[in-house]
Design an enzyme around this catalytic site. Structure first.
Site, mmCIF file in Angstrom:
data_model
loop_
_atom_site.group_PDB
_atom_site.id
_atom_site.type_symbol
_atom_site.label_atom_id
_atom_site.label_comp_id
_atom_site.label_asym_id
_atom_site.label_seq_id
_atom_site.Cartn_x
_atom_site.Cartn_y
_atom_site.Cartn_z
ATOM 1 N N LYS A 236 35.431 5.129 -62.195
ATOM 2 C CA LYS A 236 36.796 4.381 -62.149
ATOM 3 C C LYS A 236 37.142 3.834 -60.656
ATOM 4 C CE LYS A 236 39.356 7.970 -63.460
ATOM 5 N NZ LYS A 236 38.166 9.015 -63.948
ATOM 6 N N VAL A 237 37.041 4.369 -59.683
ATOM 7 C CA VAL A 237 37.039 4.133 -58.361
ATOM 8 C C VAL A 237 36.357 2.885 -58.062
ATOM 9 C CG1 VAL A 237 37.542 4.636 -55.909
ATOM 10 C CG2 VAL A 237 38.634 6.186 -57.710
ATOM 11 N N ASP A 256 24.146 4.292 -59.893
ATOM 12 C CA ASP A 256 25.133 5.305 -60.792
ATOM 13 C C ASP A 256 24.184 5.635 -61.993
ATOM 14 O OD1 ASP A 256 26.457 6.656 -62.352
ATOM 15 O OD2 ASP A 256 28.523 5.928 -61.814
ATOM 16 N N VAL A 315 35.558 7.728 -49.624
ATOM 17 C CA VAL A 315 36.920 8.173 -49.969
ATOM 18 C C VAL A 315 36.700 9.117 -51.182
ATOM 19 C CG1 VAL A 315 38.427 6.241 -49.230
ATOM 20 C CG2 VAL A 315 37.319 6.197 -51.300
ATOM 21 N N ARG A 317 34.549 12.572 -51.639
ATOM 22 C CA ARG A 317 34.729 13.991 -51.500
ATOM 23 C C ARG A 317 33.618 14.409 -50.097
ATOM 24 N NH1 ARG A 317 38.821 14.133 -53.413
ATOM 25 N NH2 ARG A 317 39.656 15.874 -54.739
ATOM 26 N N ASP A 341 37.706 9.285 -45.357
ATOM 27 C CA ASP A 341 39.024 9.800 -45.840
ATOM 28 C C ASP A 341 39.019 11.389 -46.024
ATOM 29 O OD1 ASP A 341 41.897 9.738 -46.560
ATOM 30 O OD2 ASP A 341 41.181 9.587 -48.676
ATOM 31 N N GLU A 346 39.120 20.651 -45.213
ATOM 32 C CA GLU A 346 40.054 19.974 -44.774
ATOM 33 C C GLU A 346 41.559 20.881 -44.606
ATOM 34 O OE1 GLU A 346 40.968 17.052 -48.071
ATOM 35 O OE2 GLU A 346 38.943 16.142 -47.659
ATOM 36 N N HIS A 365 42.789 12.300 -45.875
ATOM 37 C CA HIS A 365 42.754 12.320 -47.302
ATOM 38 C C HIS A 365 44.043 11.560 -47.745
ATOM 39 C CE1 HIS A 365 41.371 15.013 -50.899
ATOM 40 N NE2 HIS A 365 41.641 13.756 -51.087
ATOM 41 N N LEU A 366 44.109 10.250 -47.657
ATOM 42 C CA LEU A 366 45.123 9.277 -47.909
ATOM 43 C C LEU A 366 44.758 8.408 -49.197
ATOM 44 C CD1 LEU A 366 46.691 7.842 -44.449
ATOM 45 C CD2 LEU A 366 47.417 9.982 -45.860
ATOM 46 N N GLY A 367 43.649 8.706 -49.700
ATOM 47 C CA GLY A 367 43.189 7.777 -50.745
ATOM 48 C C GLY A 367 44.124 7.766 -51.742
ATOM 49 N N ALA A 368 44.987 8.908 -52.246
ATOM 50 C CA ALA A 368 45.805 8.604 -53.397
ATOM 51 C C ALA A 368 47.332 8.437 -52.908
ATOM 52 C CB ALA A 368 45.819 9.934 -54.334
HETATM 53 N N1 LIG Z 1 40.248 10.275 -51.169
HETATM 54 C C1 LIG Z 1 41.143 10.427 -52.422
HETATM 55 O O1 LIG Z 1 42.279 10.709 -52.164
HETATM 56 C C2 LIG Z 1 40.562 10.199 -53.668
HETATM 57 C C3 LIG Z 1 41.459 9.637 -54.939
HETATM 58 C C4 LIG Z 1 40.842 9.763 -56.298
HETATM 59 C C5 LIG Z 1 39.562 9.903 -56.235
HETATM 60 N N2 LIG Z 1 38.768 10.663 -55.262
HETATM 61 C C6 LIG Z 1 37.582 11.131 -55.593
HETATM 62 O O2 LIG Z 1 36.695 9.963 -55.856
HETATM 63 C C7 LIG Z 1 35.442 10.285 -56.713
HETATM 64 C C8 LIG Z 1 35.608 8.950 -57.781
HETATM 65 O O3 LIG Z 1 36.703 9.302 -58.450
HETATM 66 P P1 LIG Z 1 36.777 8.611 -59.933
HETATM 67 O O4 LIG Z 1 37.931 8.802 -60.656
HETATM 68 O O5 LIG Z 1 36.118 7.225 -59.760
HETATM 69 O O6 LIG Z 1 35.565 9.545 -60.741
HETATM 70 P P2 LIG Z 1 34.658 8.886 -62.237
HETATM 71 O O7 LIG Z 1 34.260 10.147 -62.749
HETATM 72 O O8 LIG Z 1 35.518 7.860 -62.838
HETATM 73 O O9 LIG Z 1 33.575 8.124 -61.381
HETATM 74 C C9 LIG Z 1 32.434 9.150 -60.731
HETATM 75 C C10 LIG Z 1 31.066 8.047 -61.133
HETATM 76 O O10 LIG Z 1 30.041 8.921 -60.220
HETATM 77 C C11 LIG Z 1 28.978 8.729 -61.164
HETATM 78 N N3 LIG Z 1 27.954 9.777 -60.661
HETATM 79 C C12 LIG Z 1 27.882 11.099 -61.136
HETATM 80 N N4 LIG Z 1 26.606 11.542 -60.420
HETATM 81 C C13 LIG Z 1 26.259 10.560 -59.643
HETATM 82 C C14 LIG Z 1 25.348 10.385 -58.671
HETATM 83 N N5 LIG Z 1 24.427 11.742 -58.464
HETATM 84 N N6 LIG Z 1 24.836 9.379 -57.889
HETATM 85 C C15 LIG Z 1 25.661 8.169 -58.105
HETATM 86 N N7 LIG Z 1 26.874 8.313 -58.972
HETATM 87 C C16 LIG Z 1 27.215 9.378 -59.698
HETATM 88 C C17 LIG Z 1 29.611 9.404 -62.717
HETATM 89 O O11 LIG Z 1 28.603 8.625 -63.439
HETATM 90 C C18 LIG Z 1 30.798 8.353 -62.657
HETATM 91 O O12 LIG Z 1 30.469 7.014 -63.019
HETATM 92 C C19 LIG Z 1 35.778 11.797 -56.878
HETATM 93 O O13 LIG Z 1 35.017 12.500 -56.087
HETATM 94 C C20 LIG Z 1 37.191 11.917 -56.597
HETATM 95 O O14 LIG Z 1 37.657 13.401 -56.504
HETATM 96 C C21 LIG Z 1 39.264 10.611 -54.063
HETATM 97 O O1 LIG Z 2 41.648 14.244 -56.049
HETATM 98 C C1 LIG Z 2 42.439 13.454 -55.817
HETATM 99 O O2 LIG Z 2 43.357 13.009 -56.798
HETATM 100 C C2 LIG Z 2 42.742 12.883 -54.451
HETATM 101 O O3 LIG Z 2 41.674 13.390 -53.657
HETATM 102 C C3 LIG Z 2 43.961 12.768 -53.766
HETATM 103 O O4 LIG Z 2 44.535 14.268 -53.680
HETATM 104 P P1 LIG Z 2 46.047 14.560 -53.231
HETATM 105 O O5 LIG Z 2 46.829 14.539 -54.378
HETATM 106 O O6 LIG Z 2 45.881 15.680 -52.403
HETATM 107 O O7 LIG Z 2 46.627 13.243 -52.377
#
Ligand SMILES: NC(=O)c1ccc[n+]([C@@H]2O[C@H](COP(=O)([O-])OP(=O)(O)OC[C@H]3O[C@@H](n4cnc5c(N)ncnc54)[C@H](O)[C@@H]3O)[C@@H](O)[C@H]2O)c1
Ligand SMILES: O=C(O)[C@H](O)COP(=O)(O)O
Length: 629
Positions: A236-237, A256, A315, A317, A341, A346, A365-368
């Site tokens: 998604k991201v 991916d 952004v 983990r 991020d 943390e 950790h401001l992504g969201a």
């Molecule tokens: N910083 C933040 O505040 C924040 C906010 C939202 C999400 N996130 C993190 O961002 C990441 C992605 O979130 P998302 O919602 O897009 O998840 P998602 O499940 O939609 O996407 C993750 C993708 O990674 C792929 N993947 C799995 N193993 C892999 C590998 N070994 N190599 C390459 N790709 C691989 C999956 O096939 C999937 O398409 C997650 O770790 C989530 O926790 C962080």
């Molecule tokens: O997993 C998540 O949705 C993001 O890392 C955001 O985390 P937060 O809600 O603590 O900002």
């Protein structure tokens, strides 16, 4: 056709239908069976405004909505005390968008109490029916123990649920729900913001200018247009980041192993191998989940394969990067800059070399954290929590299937088989192939009305998805998750002449239209195809592609295709023995005498690279694959 031989039988420690007294069995069963249907409300340990000795009204474990409270802005004090006895109490332990609070207040008593110590949280939770958290609250086993009997649902206002002890939640019959979609755009925008800020030294230049300096030549940046960005994790991201980077004129590639190539093509992105991505990229942006496979996947070895001067954004983990290795790569100049991020720990320690590094830009950790995302996440989680309190199934539940105990007990060994077949099948897919269509074939003597396959289908889905994602799949969310991932799971029942006492004779998992890293797993119909049966209460692999085998599904598995000739079992057995790898099962299936044969070898330990290289070097071995169960 093929003959098969099982040389040695060791039963795995997984549960059987009749093994409910075994504690490990119980914990495995808990993945698929728990929902607390007790309606008792405990006497609260500590009385607070939200907790009286009165019993909260619960009808069949769901709450009746009684006189919804009028909303009042952001109060952390009690509300509508008069009706407390009639309404569930919802504790919100981290800042949540007002729109979500409004939804919650329409249904229950809401208490917002931030920065609670663990003791305070445990004390309060005994008087709460629901808890809503973000990533800062650790919802530990102690919290579930304290909430026992009353706490029915924990809502994670975001994606990651690593701060919630899911096993404990399940054991205590507490549903956990999350909000997986509402912060996608915010995370993608933050990734792009960090990318641009890093390329143009915004943070460093800002600090320097505020300190009274005017360092124009020191902060000359690099351009993004025409540069190659590798998006690692095209979910998604990742796909939203790719879309935006294309708009900046970047050449975008992605790695991916499980993303559909057509989705990438539609955005103008080429899916490439991991090595190709890291070797060619000028910028790398990380968007994969933290799983055992991705843990520290960016390390000394992988940094050394990157283009010198690469720039990295994370952004996702913190744990996907070996942070000490990143400091070394920054010091040596392999990595010119990083923008982070997220961190392994943390908040990171005060003196963290990584955080303090002059070529590193950091955010906490401001992504969201945009107003819009937080409002969206708040509404998404409020609705999920209310649904759960009303007893509805939640599409974003992460731990709570509901299956009648008698159905569960009968299907228990097949549940393990279904998950293991899914887990095996997905590992046979070659990297770069997107899985779109999976078929599960159940052979059974029972008529369709006598066989509820929802649980089995869910477990195949769990096996297919969990190794490649941080999503937790169960009966409640399996179809939703599969749909979200563009995975079509169809089922076929074949009536066979076997004992109707047994719910299922065999299960086959087929993955269509993908390449396999083990060509022999592809059946004559052109699908990756594996079959399994339950034998003596244990899951067994019985067919791979067109080859019959017979191997217990425990530990790890090596599949080899070789020319059928004497001495092969001994040669491979010796190689494994030399590396102290214990063989638990071995089975050989062949097409015909002295032609092609498949050897399926169960191993207790994971063979090292040398052992696998030595197996590959045996001349008669034409292909082999190592699979984790
Ligand atoms: N910083 C933040 O505040 C924040 C906010 C939202 C999400 N996130 C993190 O961002 C990441 C992605 O979130 P998302 O919602 O897009 O998840 P998602 O499940 O939609 O996407 C993750 C993708 O990674 C792929 N993947 C799995 N193993 C892999 C590998 N070994 N190599 C390459 N790709 C691989 C999956 O096939 C999937 O398409 C997650 O770790 C989530 O926790 C962080
Ligand atoms: O997993 C998540 O949705 C993001 O890392 C955001 O985390 P937060 O809600 O603590 O900002």
């Amino acid at each position: 056709m093929a003959s098969s031989a099982c040389t040695r039988a060791i039963f795995p420690s997984s549960f059987t239908a009749s093994s409910s007294s075994n504690s490990e069995s119980k914990s495995k069963l808990s993945h698929v069976s728990f929902i607390n249907t007790t309606s008792s409300i405990p006497i609260c340990r500590k009385l607070s405004h939200a907790c009286s000795s009165k019993r909260t009204l619960v009808v069949n474990n769901v709450f009746k909505t009684v006189n919804p409270t009028k909303t009042s802005g952001g109060s952390s004090k009690s509300e509508d005390v008069a009706s407390l006895g009639q309404k569930p109490t919802i504790l919100v332990s981290e800042k949540l968008g007002e729109a979500g609070l409004k939804v919650l207040r329409g249904f229950g008593h809401v208490e917002c109490a931030y920065e609670l110590s663990q003791e305070e949280l445990c004390s309060k939770i005994s008087c709460c029916d629901a808890l809503i958290v973000r990533s800062g609250t650790k919802v530990t086993r102690e919290v579930f123990e304290a909430g026992k009997g009353r706490l029915k649902v924990v809502g994670r206002a975001g994606v990651g649920i690593d701060n919630v002890d899911l096993q404990a939640a399940t054991e205590f019959g507490c549903l956990v729900v999350n909000a997986p979609t509402a912060n996608t755009i915010a995370a993608a925008e933050h990734g792009i913001a960090l990318l641009a800020a890093m390329a143009r030294n915004i943070a460093q230049a800002d600090a320097s200018t505020k300190a009274g300096k005017w360092q124009r030549s020191k902060y000359v940046g690099v351009s993004m247009v025409g540069k190659t960005l590798a998006v690692m994790g095209f979910g998604k991201v990742g796909s939203e980041v790719a879309r935006r980077a294309k708009g900046l004129g970047m050449h975008v590639i992605a790695h991916d192993p499980y993303a559909p190539a057509d989705r990438a093509r539609a955005i103008g992105v080429d899916l490439v191998s991991f090595d190709q991505a890291i070797a060619t990229a000028d910028f790398i942006s990380l968007h994969m989940p933290l799983t055992p496979t991705t843990n520290k996947v960016f390390n000394d070895d992988t940094f050394s394969k990157m283009k010198k001067g690469v720039r990295i954004v994370n952004v996702a983990r913190g744990g996907v990067i070996d942070e000490d290795a990143l400091v070394r790569a920054l010091d040596s100049g392999i990595v010119a800059q990083a923008a982070l991020d997220v961190f392994t720990e943390e908040p990171p320690s005060k003196g963290s070399k990584l955080v303090q590094h002059e070529n590193v830009t950091v955010t906490p950790h401001l992504g969201a954290s945009t107003k819009e995302a937080q409002e969206g996440v708040a509404i998404e989680i409020a609705e999920a929590v209310l649904g759960a309190l009303k007893g509805e199934l939640s599409a974003t539940a992460v731990n709570a299937p509901m299956v009648a105990p008698e159905v569960l007990s009968e299907l228990a060994p097949y549940v393990v088989l279904a998950e293991k077949l899914g887990r095996l099948a997905v590992q046979l897919v070659s990297g770069g192939s997107g899985i779109k269509s999976v078929k599960v074939v159940y052979r059974s003597a029972r008529g369709p009305d006598d066989l509820d396959t929802r649980l089995l289908r869910a477990m195949v889905t769990k096996g297919l998805i969990e190794p490649i994602s941080n999503t937790i799949v169960n009966l409640v969310n399996a179809d939703y998750i599969a749909k979200q991932k563009g995975l079509r799971i169809s089922e076929e029942r074949v009536v066979v002449d076997s004992s109707p006492e047994l719910p299922v004779d065999s299960i086959q998992v087929q993955i269509s239209s993908v390449d396999s890293k083990f060509a022999s797993a592809v059946s004559e119909g052109g699908h990756i195809s594996i079959d399994g049966k339950v034998k003596f209460g244990e899951p067994h692999l019985t067919c791979v592609g067109s080859f019959d085998v017979d191997v217990s599904l425990e530990g790890n598995l090596i599949l080899c295709r070789q020319v059928d000739q004497p001495g092969m079992i001994g040669r491979v057995g010796n190689i494994l023995g030399e590396q102290n790898v214990n063989v638990s099962f071995m089975s050989v299936g062949r097409t015909s005498r002295r032609k092609k044969a498949i050897m399926a070898i169960g191993v207790d330990e994971e063979p090292n690279k040398e052992a696998l290289d030595n197996i590959g070097a045996v001349p008669a071995i034409e292909e082999f694959v190592f699979l984790k169960l």
